[in-house]
Design an enzyme around this catalytic site. Structure first.
Site, mmCIF file in Angstrom:
data_model
loop_
_atom_site.group_PDB
_atom_site.id
_atom_site.type_symbol
_atom_site.label_atom_id
_atom_site.label_comp_id
_atom_site.label_asym_id
_atom_site.label_seq_id
_atom_site.Cartn_x
_atom_site.Cartn_y
_atom_site.Cartn_z
ATOM 1 N N GLY A 1 -19.644 -5.166 -8.248
ATOM 2 C CA GLY A 1 -19.377 -6.601 -8.382
ATOM 3 C C GLY A 1 -20.151 -7.474 -7.412
ATOM 4 O O GLY A 1 -19.850 -8.653 -7.252
ATOM 5 N N HIS B 1 -10.962 5.054 -9.090
ATOM 6 C CA HIS B 1 -11.842 3.893 -8.920
ATOM 7 C C HIS B 1 -11.626 3.314 -7.516
ATOM 8 O O HIS B 1 -10.497 3.286 -7.018
ATOM 9 C CB HIS B 1 -11.561 2.831 -9.987
ATOM 10 N N ASN C 1 -15.969 -0.457 -18.181
ATOM 11 C CA ASN C 1 -14.679 -0.571 -17.488
ATOM 12 C C ASN C 1 -14.348 -2.061 -17.414
ATOM 13 O O ASN C 1 -14.922 -2.785 -16.609
ATOM 14 C CB ASN C 1 -14.791 0.039 -16.090
ATOM 15 N N SER D 1 -22.974 -2.912 -10.278
ATOM 16 C CA SER D 1 -23.946 -3.943 -10.640
ATOM 17 C C SER D 1 -25.033 -3.414 -11.570
ATOM 18 O O SER D 1 -26.196 -3.794 -11.464
ATOM 19 C CB SER D 1 -24.558 -4.585 -9.389
ATOM 20 N N GLU E 1 -20.067 5.469 -7.692
ATOM 21 C CA GLU E 1 -20.013 4.012 -7.616
ATOM 22 C C GLU E 1 -19.970 3.589 -6.143
ATOM 23 O O GLU E 1 -18.894 3.535 -5.545
ATOM 24 C CB GLU E 1 -18.752 3.491 -8.316
ATOM 25 N N LYS F 1 -11.733 -3.474 -16.390
ATOM 26 C CA LYS F 1 -10.820 -3.846 -15.288
ATOM 27 C C LYS F 1 -9.709 -4.731 -15.857
ATOM 28 O O LYS F 1 -9.315 -4.542 -17.002
ATOM 29 C CB LYS F 1 -11.602 -4.497 -14.147
ATOM 30 N N GLU G 1 -11.418 0.418 -6.496
ATOM 31 C CA GLU G 1 -10.435 -0.680 -6.435
ATOM 32 C C GLU G 1 -9.013 -0.128 -6.357
ATOM 33 O O GLU G 1 -8.137 -0.731 -5.735
ATOM 34 C CB GLU G 1 -10.613 -1.597 -7.658
HETATM 35 P P1 13P Z 1 -19.703 -3.922 -11.724
HETATM 36 O O1 13P Z 1 -20.578 -3.397 -12.840
HETATM 37 O O2 13P Z 1 -19.029 -5.199 -12.046
HETATM 38 O O3 13P Z 1 -20.426 -3.905 -10.419
HETATM 39 O O4 13P Z 1 -18.504 -2.857 -11.582
HETATM 40 C C1 13P Z 1 -18.776 -1.506 -11.586
HETATM 41 C C2 13P Z 1 -17.504 -0.772 -11.707
HETATM 42 O O5 13P Z 1 -16.643 -0.874 -10.854
HETATM 43 C C3 13P Z 1 -17.284 0.046 -12.907
HETATM 44 O O6 13P Z 1 -16.172 0.862 -12.775
#
Ligand code: 13P
Length: 250
Positions: A173, A95, A10, A213, A167, A12, A97
């Site tokens: 992150g 997601h 992903n 992560s 997640e 982003k 976010e």
């Molecule tokens: P990270 O791997 O950067 O922690 O993000 C995970 C994520 O949100 C994948 O959709």
């Protein structure tokens, strides 16, 4: 029952066209396909160009979101039908976010899944608890509500098309991944909720990915958990070498 592993990147809101095209060629060159399914989720704007320039067959493409509306006066939105019309086969839905910054609710996410399925795309439904909920020990209750309100009302046939990604928000992150125990416990819980609502047979078929992560140095451990069927990778997916190392772990 053995489920095929999936490793998905992903991106982003990262990578511009040229970098993204380079990534595709680097990753494609490093894959020896049959180990697992490899998916990438670029920004909307890049998808048609990338799908055009990509000549391989090992990487599958998905979008990071779609509208919960079918079509019409929704400026700035992209419909599931539009994505399907350019050949996109997967779409991330819910997601954290998007839930956090764009106010997406469980009900909206249910409608997004409906739109995706109606247009023949595979939804990758994200769920997971924030830190405070984990600290209170209420993570299962929290994820159960997300699943119940967005996913668990669908028919058996619809449910069989869905991929789930757990997640935990506190792991995204932050560099702080869930432990194998935490991941396995939640993945098994999600599977048991699907089994309770549908059947064990269906629950055993559904891929449940871990995200948060996930990196080259922890992917192997996480992917060996019985109910972890691969990963949804954010930061570490931006670098072709790291992403390939994670794919090798699957
Ligand atoms: P990270 O791997 O950067 O922690 O993000 C995970 C994520 O949100 C994948 O959709």
């Amino acid at each position: 029952m053995s489920r095929r592993k999936i490793v998905a990147g992903n991106w982003k809101m990262n990578l511009e066209l040229e970098e993204a095209a380079q990534w595709l060629s680097d990753v494609d060159a490093g894959l020896n396909s049959d180990q697992c399914d490899v998916l990438v989720f670029p920004s909307f704007i890049l998808l048609p160009d990338l799908m055009d320039v990509y000549e391989g067959e090992q990487i599958l493409f998905g979008a990071q979101n779609c509208s919960h509306k079918e079509s019409g006066a929704y400026t700035g939105e992209v419909s599931a039908a539009q994505l399907a019309s350019v050949g996109v086969e997967y779409v991330i839905i819910g997601h954290s976010e998007r839930r956090e910054h764009f106010g997406e609710t469980n009900q909206m996410l249910k409608e997004k899944i409906q739109q995706a399925l109606k247009n023949g795309m595979t939804p990758v439904f994200c769920c997971g608890e924030p830190l405070q909920v984990r600290e209170e020990g209420k993570q299962q209750e929290y994820v159960k509500k997300q699943l119940t309100e967005s996913v668990l009302g669908f028919s058996v046939a619809a449910m069989a098309e869905i991929i789930i990604a757990y997640e935990p928000v506190w792991a995204i992150g932050t560099g702080l991944n869930a432990t194998t125990e935490q991941a396995q416990e939640m993945h098994a819980f999600i599977r048991s909720e699907i089994a309770a609502k549908y059947s064990n047979e269906l629950a055993q078929q559904i891929p449940i990915l871990y995200g948060g992560s996930c990196k080259p140095d922890n992917a192997k451990e996480l992917f060996t958990c019985n109910d972890v069927d691969g990963g949804l990778i954010g930061g570490a997916s931006l670098n072709a070498k790291d992403f390939l190392a994670i794919v090798q772990s699957a």
